[in-house]
Enzyme design. Structure first.
Site, short mmCIF file in Angstrom:
data_model
loop_
_atom_site.label_atom_id
_atom_site.label_comp_id
_atom_site.label_asym_id
_atom_site.label_seq_id
_atom_site.Cartn_x
_atom_site.Cartn_y
_atom_site.Cartn_z
N GLU A 38 -3.00 -2.44 10.98
CA GLU A 38 -3.13 -3.01 9.49
C GLU A 38 -4.14 -3.74 9.41
OE1 GLU A 38 0.91 -5.81 8.34
OE2 GLU A 38 0.71 -3.82 7.52
N LYS A 85 4.52 1.71 -2.05
CA LYS A 85 6.08 1.01 -3.34
C LYS A 85 5.59 1.29 -4.56
CE LYS A 85 5.45 -3.12 -0.23
NZ LYS A 85 5.26 -4.61 -0.07
#
Lengths: 446, 446
Positions: free
Chosen positions: A286, A421
């Protein structure tokens, strides 16, 4: 130094001149981080966290853990990403992947709210049946879909099981110090709350309340954990490549990446390290995986996976290197006894410990892989104590921050996580996302 | 067709002309495999295994499983690589990663002999305390180091616990039909034995006794498992790329590899698929990772890992593609209830099932990843039944064999696995390996 780095098995892949050449870049990144002038400097609260943390809250965490240990059979931790991986990794490292199955005088600990699998959540409900339950909801905002769904279901379970008053004493919220719907709810209901600091990102949060409460519930000594991290904070705070093991690791992995070794395989020889590999994959993946750059983080447990991914590592595409984490002292050792019949031909190992054999497996493997064109960085840690774990956590966090800086990315943001998302919310018809829905659905139909 | 392939999310990455161009290569590989003229043709027993297996032994496996279910609390499976991954993957797929913790009327099942960790083996001994135990030792030769060490320890445990006579009834050996020290021991002691066929390699062996006995002990219907595989054997036995989903998968992954997408990430949205990913990684990694070639196999479980590896996949190096395995019907579903306060803002999902939300998470993700430059192959399977599992196992086995052929490797050998073993034996002082020891030790000292 609690962690020692061995770069011997890199020597035929990376020359000394290369370390000299990269040292100034590391020095620059070190200075930018410690002066607070680095990219992403609103998320560097983890740098001084091992010494600069809220001692009052730390005491409350320990007290809450004692209460939970005294009145709880099953402790459910609700969280995703950085609110999940660190504490699970620590608990399995200090105890075992079989923590819940082994006899102990601490609660079973299950993690949920980290997927949208109805099957997985249903199982958690089964595991709670007929047993005393407490829950720890971990979410900065309280609105992240996965943990929010699980919290709805489990909060209801507790209120039905114990009534609202007693349920309030069994719900612990780790969230923002002031804002967000979870904080509001906790204040209204009187749930005990702990803080996710504003300047510590999820993947760097295991040494905040996010990780500390579940880890303490497992019976671990969180003072020792913090003191190990504090030792790392002190020892690794110098920009000298010759003496700083963390920065040697940074140098090695960046030099290898720049010459085409773009997959880093984290290797352990102990199954209890499996989830630590997953924590590491989030931390590095990440932090570095952006702007079309970054080492691809993968992991194996040997010798298990020498009989799986071992063939590929030995002889597949030559685009990878290994980072091996070894422990000088096994948690428990066993010795090979003699067998009069010697059916399996193992009598030549009589009297030897399994830890010794495991060490020879590592030595045989690291040489075989070097011969196959795979360099290895080897990290030696002393044992499986809380102190060593704290040191390792800080070691990797700092390595990741400095590495990201060398790569030229912001190692503290994760803009790509929003993409799925947004699409998901539009497809689900969430208010505010209406305009995207039609176009996405059309793409799915083609 | 039990499994449906959707190549829509590849369309901007792979042109129709490319499938046309690769079709003859697939046809050739298909014909070579089915005529028995392929490279590595002494290990293609798995091709007809779903219909051509030993029915007498199959009955004995079912009878043994019934006995074990009736007299055993803890069933210990000893094996490594292909003697470990397939059965564990199947049991977790059909049941759960929490199989051992959930209430059930079948034995707990633990896997050991798959590492040299003394800690892991010690835990198995703890888990056996005060409980009735049976063991299944799985090894072609009986001399592989990891399982041999565990078998020494556990055989002794059983003999001390039950006496030699009763222990014999609790030890099951899956091994060579005639040769090897384990077969000899089993014959002498009168252990019940099952056969690892000569023409089926470890990673293709889950539908032999290697996988079937542990899977049957978990309560699964192994007739349905075989019938699902038999259905795949029949349906996938044609070389027409337009109608054969397995070969479409082969075409897609090879075309992507040839244009630089050299990491394949297997994706599931259900945690119970985690070990199936590990089984798949051995199957493909060990089959293709040779001669400096091969797709690097990795895996994730979403949405969990969208909050970990998700950032890298969305925006890191553009060298990867995803293969997503979806299931039309969840094992158990849950529905979002309304909450008068709507603290978490989830009321817009009221009445929706988690399976539906999970599906939208997939749809949102597959589009976001395509936008980020990541193609996805999507496999739709109907459910989590034994029949579907059998189909999927055969589907991937066949895809792997044909893929390896296209890549130009022998997909049935694993020469690289010997390299570490040779070094380890020399370092351990195993008779016959003396000449290498000094040179290896010198390399470790430098």
């Amino acid at each position: 130094m609690s962690v020692r780095l061995d770069l011997k098995h890199l020597s035929s892949f990376v020359g000394k001149n290369e370390y000299t050449a990269i040292a100034p870049q590391i020095r620059q990144a070190h200075e930018a981080l410690h002066s607070g002038n680095c990219v992403g400097n609103d998320f560097i609260g983890w740098v001084n966290l091992p010494t600069d943390y809220d001692k009052e809250e730390f005491s409350r965490i320990k007290a809450a853990a004692e209460k939970i240990k005294s009145d709880t059979d099953v402790f459910i931790v609700i969280g995703i990403g950085g609110s999940y991986l660190g504490s699970r990794a620590a608990i399995e490292f200090l105890n075992s992947q079989n923590y819940n199955s082994l006899k102990k005088n601490t609660p079973d600990i299950y993690f949920t709210g980290n997927s949208i699998s109805s099957t997985a959540l249903s199982e958690i409900l089964q595991l709670c049946e007929g047993r005393d339950v407490s829950i720890n909801m971990i979410s900065k905002s309280g609105t992240t879909t996965e943990p929010a769904i699980a919290f709805r279901v489990l909060r209801k379970l507790l209120e039905e099981k114990y009534g609202k008053v007693e349920a309030r004493k069994r719900i612990y919220c780790t969230t923002d110090k002031a804002r967000g719907t979870l904080k509001q709810l906790a204040t209204k209901e009187g749930y005990e709350t702990f803080v996710i600091p504003d300047d510590v990102g999820g993947r760097y949060s295991v040494l905040t309340a996010v990780g500390l409460l579940p880890i303490a519930v497992s019976g671990a000594d969180i003072d020792a954990l913090m003191s190990g991290a504090a030792k790392a904070q002190k020892e690794l705070n110098n920009s000298d490549l010759d003496s700083n093991a963390c920065y040697q690791y940074v140098a090695a992995r960046n030099l290898l990446y720049r010459k085409g070794k773009d997959i880093e395989v984290l290797v352990s020889y102990e199954p209890c390290y499996t989830m630590m590999c997953e924590w590491w994959k989030q931390l590095f993946g990440e932090s570095e995986g952006k702007d079309n750059k970054g080492l691809f983080p993968a992991s194996v447990v040997f010798s298990t996976d020498l009989h799986s991914m071992g063939q590929y590592i030995q002889d597949g595409r030559r685009s990878l290197f290994e980072t091996v984490v070894l422990f000088d002292k096994a948690k428990t050792d066993l010795f090979i006894e003699t067998d009069p019949e010697n059916v399996d031909g193992l009598n030549f190992l009589q009297g030897k410990s399994m830890a010794y054999i495991n060490e020879k497996a590592f030595e045989g493997t690291v040489l075989a892989h070097a011969d196959g064109g795979v360099p290895s960085v080897v990290l030696h840690a002393p044992d499986f104590s809380e102190e060593t774990l704290g040191y390792l956590i800080y070691f990797f966090e700092k390595a990741c921050a400095i590495s990201g800086s060398l790569l030229g990315v912001n190692p503290f943001n994760q803009p790509g996580v929003e993409s799925y998302k947004k699409n998901m919310f539009a497809l689900l018809g969430k208010p505010g996302y209406e305009s995207e829905k039609g176009a996405l659905e059309a793409r799915l139909k083609n």
